[in-house]
Design an enzyme around this catalytic site. Structure first.
Site, short mmCIF file in Angstrom:
data_model
loop_
_atom_site.label_atom_id
_atom_site.label_comp_id
_atom_site.label_asym_id
_atom_site.label_seq_id
_atom_site.Cartn_x
_atom_site.Cartn_y
_atom_site.Cartn_z
N GLU A 7 0.80 -1.23 0.00
CA GLU A 7 0.00 0.00 0.00
C GLU A 7 0.83 1.28 0.00
OE1 GLU A 7 -2.75 -2.72 2.47
OE2 GLU A 7 -0.62 -2.47 2.15
N ASP A 80 -2.08 -5.30 3.16
CA ASP A 80 -2.29 -5.57 4.58
C ASP A 80 -3.08 -6.86 4.84
OD1 ASP A 80 -0.90 -3.35 5.35
OD2 ASP A 80 -2.65 -2.07 5.65
N ASP A 82 -5.76 -7.95 6.20
CA ASP A 82 -7.14 -7.85 6.68
C ASP A 82 -8.07 -7.76 5.46
OD1 ASP A 82 -6.70 -5.30 5.74
OD2 ASP A 82 -7.05 -4.29 7.65
N GLU A 84 -9.69 -5.21 4.11
CA GLU A 84 -9.38 -4.12 3.17
C GLU A 84 -8.13 -4.41 2.36
OE1 GLU A 84 -11.32 -1.35 2.52
OE2 GLU A 84 -12.72 -2.50 3.73
N TYR A 293 0.90 -5.33 13.06
CA TYR A 293 -0.24 -4.71 12.37
C TYR A 293 -1.24 -4.16 13.37
CZ TYR A 293 -3.68 -3.95 8.72
OH TYR A 293 -4.57 -3.37 7.85
N ARG A 295 -4.47 -3.10 13.01
CA ARG A 295 -5.92 -3.32 12.91
C ARG A 295 -6.19 -4.76 13.29
NH1 ARG A 295 -5.10 0.10 8.34
NH2 ARG A 295 -6.09 2.14 8.70
N HIS A 340 -6.10 -11.14 14.37
CA HIS A 340 -4.66 -11.28 14.25
C HIS A 340 -4.02 -11.16 15.63
CE1 HIS A 340 -5.36 -10.89 10.03
NE2 HIS A 340 -5.83 -9.66 10.15
#
Length: 844
Positions: A7, A80, A82, A84, A293, A295, A340
């Site tokens: 990203e 990432d 997740d 998204e 990470y 989130r 996670h």
């Protein structure tokens, strides 16, 4: 060549360094495309088909990715870990397939931390894209689009002043509004406490009266001053001796490492950071490889991380601080796909990372993660009961002593509220029969307090408790409420604005199911079943659309006046509370005063929102704001004559208009008016004359000889001199500020302006290869940009100015220069009117 897509450019730079020469790592700068913000982007009648559009500022980035993908042997999607991140990878793959630029080999890798070991290990374990996560993303995106783009037009046409509604946003707003209603409905209750100030062996301590005249007291038992003073006298006259000393050992265990939600809450409490600011800082720390990470719903740590944390504890502390066995925490995350590892440092030997706010957040994360593996704290709580000679009155003192700090040596969790009876003070050593000296007795008056308004921390906590939304979305949800001006922040607490209250009332009245806490939480659980592969995403959307669309159509068919009437009835108790004199609360007092009959107050809709008006309009022009129940506190909102102006003899009236209360001198076009500032609690006729007399001349400036003027404007009280302004702190200061203070304030304002004129660059690079000008990244009025002194190029929306490289700066400047100078939008000349045809003379 192997192409890796991530990203952010910071992440790309770090990973490329780890992987070596055979890899090329490019950043997508977040999402590359989205649903166009217009009707028809999701089509339920076509199986929920969706149209996607590449962001305008990402078209060049997509071309760069496609050009390199055509030359690549392998595409590795490393966004990432997740939902998204999975969606971004899916969008990139889909775009490349449509451009016929997709390599034969396409793989997906994820890593929970950006360290060399983690990244290289992840590259050895590629997988396919997770279709269940992609379906969950599609379901959420379509659901939020359909909710917003179907309901918002209903608001625009049936509720003037409303801007938008959202599936989670509207429920979060409802929580804030409901808390505001609870506070307004709250009736304070008086109660008293009796506290004895005692001393024993040179140590002072306090004891509370807990039994009076043989009766045990709770917090509200003493409800009036007479009883309190009698109890105080009884304590003053009594000789109290220690009857019982009870000591209990206590153990406190550490909290687990941070999840997204608990990180946002603690950063708000301890550091004063907003949820969005916390997430930006955490993102940067993650991309720097400092933390895992950010989130996550998980509270567990990887086994190797637990071992590293335990080693760090043993290196810093004695063996007593390390528990015999590692602590294992279990998550109760509703979405297993997002559970996670907890947020933790990637290296427990690194106790510092980042600078400024980043460093403070890292310190919080580091200490919380380390403390989670430390020994429990041992405390001792002592309760001392003292009784007088009659045995009818008792005092109680409590104290808490930390015998062994354990994890408290590193970190202690904070909370929004602390009980008023909490006492962690140290008590002297006392035994039964001791009689401490009495140094004084107080009888203190208290009033019960309404529930506190939500802070960001408490709102996030409440949303999570209800199962509404997901922690990764809370920051953007809260920011939307502020951007729409449905709420405002004062002293880190949310206050519901008029528009937010009206929108919530509208949704509760016409769409009660869709702002219901159970419905919204249930929808989250259904979306999670899509992530788990247990439900088809289109089936979920069909069930929602089947009920939602007819409901919006039904409301749209109503006339605006019908909607207003329904809201008037729904909000009747709030807008027209019972009057103290027993009269009809809807009766217009202006009409009564002026001898008109039939004046009834009701909710009305206007171009700028809702307001209260009289049924005798236009004869009666009384109005008040929507959010002023009963006229801003009873009769205060009614029109009234305060007195006659001593200079003109004209009446000075207090009135309430659509935009709030004001005072008026005279009538018609010649009338002089002044708004009543909110910081005047003791507003009266004298203040009305002062406000109408503005502006006030402070005097002539000692350097220029020009007048300094004090007044109140759109943005509050201010000073003006020679075209320059200075801000005052309150309405009172407008009438009290003297010459010395005024000159100082104006000088400070001038200095601030000078400081803004010399803005420092965020980054500087070398000379541009073509123009030769030094390249700088600057903070501009409309966002960051890069300039070589000749050409200014705006940074893409997802590019962080501090992450920009020199090569990217050259690329952006060259691309902007190639487009040529920006075209100025000139005003079109008005069309010439055709001359009216001359009338023919009538024949006589």
């Amino acid at each position: 060549m192997q192409l890796v897509i991530v990203e952010s450019p910071a992440k790309a730079k770090t990973i490329e360094k780890y992987l070596g020469k055979d890899y090329k790592v490019l950043a997508s700068y977040g999402h590359v495309r989205d649903l166009p913000p217009k009707d028809g982007s999701v089509r339920p009648d076509e199986g929920f088909a969706m149209d996607w559009e590449v962001y305008r500022d990402k078209q060049g980035r997509v071309k760069d990715i496609a050009d390199l993908a055509k030359k690549a042997d392998r595409l590795i999607l490393a966004t990432d870990p997740d939902r998204e991140g999975e969606a971004i990878s899916w969008h990139v793959r889909d775009l490349l397939a449509k451009k016929k630029a997709l390599p034969k080999e396409v793989e997906r890798v994820t890593f929970n931390a950006i360290t060399k070991a983690t990244v290289t290990e992840a590259m050895q374990r590629p997988r396919e894209l997770d279709q269940d996560l992609i379906d969950a993303y599609l379901a959420r995106r379509a659901l939020d689009y359909l909710y917003g783009f179907t309901l918002s037009p209903v608001l625009w046409r049936r509720l003037p002043g409303a801007k938008s509604a959202g599936r989670v946003q509207s429920v979060a707003l409802r929580l804030i509004v409901e808390r505001e209603r609870e506070i307004e409905a709250f009736v304070a209750q008086e109660y008293w406490s009796v506290i004895a100030h005692l001393q024993h062996d040179g140590t002072a301590f306090d004891a509370r009266l807990v039994t009076y005249d043989g009766k045990k007291l709770d917090r509200l038992s003493i409800g009036e001053e007479g009883t309190a003073l009698a109890a105080k006298q009884a304590v003053e006259e009594g000789r109290f001796t220690v009857e019982e000393v009870e000591t209990k050992p206590l153990k406190r265990n550490p909290a687990p490492p941070f999840t997204t939600s608990t990180l946002q809450q603690e950063a708000a409490r301890k550091l004063g950071y907003s949820a969005s600011h916390t997430m930006r800082l955490a993102q940067t720390l993650y991309e720097q490889g400092a933390i895992t990470y950010m989130r996550t719903d998980g509270v567990q740590m990887d086994g190797s991380a637990i071992s590293a944390a335990r080693k760090a504890i043993s290196d810093r502390f004695s063996g007593h601080y390390l528990p015999e066995k590692p602590r294992i925490y279990q998550t109760k995350a509703k979405n297993a796909q997002e559970a996670h590892e907890a947020i933790r440092p990637t290296d427990f030997t690194r106790d510092r990372a980042g600078v400024g706010d980043e460093a403070k957040l890292y310190d919080l994360i580091f200490k919380r993660a380390m403390a989670s593996q430390m020994a429990a704290a041992s405390l001792e709580r002592t309760t001392v009961t003292l009784r007088d000679a009659t045995g009818r009155h008792e005092l109680r003192a409590t104290g808490q002593v930390v015998k062994f700090p354990g994890f408290l040596a590193v970190y202690e969790e904070s909370f929004d509220q602390k009980g008023e009876d909490d006492d962690e003070g140290l008590l002297p050593l006392m035994r039964k029969g001791d009689s401490p000296a009495k140094t004084g007795v107080d009888a203190n008056q208290h009033f019960t307090q309404p529930p506190p308004r939500f802070s960001e921390a408490s709102l996030v906590k409440r949303l999570e408790e209800l199962g509404i939304g997901r922690p990764s979305t809370y920051a953007s949800t809260i920011q939307t409420l502020r951007d729409r001006e449905y709420v405002r922040m004062e002293k880190n607490r949310f206050f519901a604005e008029e528009s937010g209250r009206l929108l919530t009332a509208f949704l509760e009245r016409f769409f009660d199911r869709y702002v219901g806490y159970d419905f919204t939480a249930g929808m989250e659980e259904e979306l999670d079943t899509v992530s788990d592969g247990r439900e088809d995403w289109k089936t979920l959307l069909e069930a929602f659309w089947r009920d939602f669309k007819p409901k919006t159509d039904e409301v749209m068919e109503r006339k605006p006046s019908e909607v207003t009437e329904a809201l008037d009835e729904y909000l009747g108790d709030y807008l027209f509370p019972p009057r103290a004199d027993g009269h009809d609360p809807r009766e217009c007092q202006v009409c009564v005063t002026e001898g008109r009959e039939g004046g009834r107050l009701a909710l009305r809709g206007g171009k700028f929102g809702a307001f209260i008006a009289c049924s005798n309009y236009p004869e009666c022009k009384y109005t008040r704001q929507f959010a002023s129940p009963g006229g801003s506190g009873g009769e205060g909102g009614e029109n009234a004559v305060l007195g006659n102006d001593p200079d003109t003899g004209l009446p000075v009236e207090r009135k309430t208009g659509r935009f709030g209360p004001y005072v008026q001198l005279g009538e018609g076009k010649e009338a002089k008016r002044a708004s009543i500032p909110k910081d005047l609690d003791d507003f009266d006729f004298e203040w009305a004359l002062k406000l109408l007399s503005l502006p006030r001349i402070v005097g002539a400036h000692p350097e220029t000889g020009l007048e300094i003027e004090a007044a109140i404007g759109k943005y509050g009280p201010y000073l003006r001199h020679d075209g320059k302004y200075g801000k005052l702190t309150s309405t009172r200061e407008v009438f009290e500020v003297g010459m010395n203070r005024a000159v100082d304030i104006l000088a400070q304002g001038a200095n601030r302006g000078a400081g803004r004129a010399k803005a420092e660059p965020i980054q500087t690079f070398g000379a541009h290869p073509t123009s030769g000008g030094e390249m700088k990244v600057m903070a501009g009025r409309f966002g960051p940009y890069v300039s070589d002194g000749t050409t200014n190029a705006t940074l893409p929306r997802d590019m962080k100015p501090e992450d920009m490289t020199e090569a990217q700066a050259i690329e952006l400047i060259d691309a902007r220069a190639a487009k040529g100078p920006a075209k100025k939008k000139g005003r079109k000349a008005p069309a010439k009117k055709k001359a009216a045809p001359k009338k023919k003379a009538k024949a006589s």
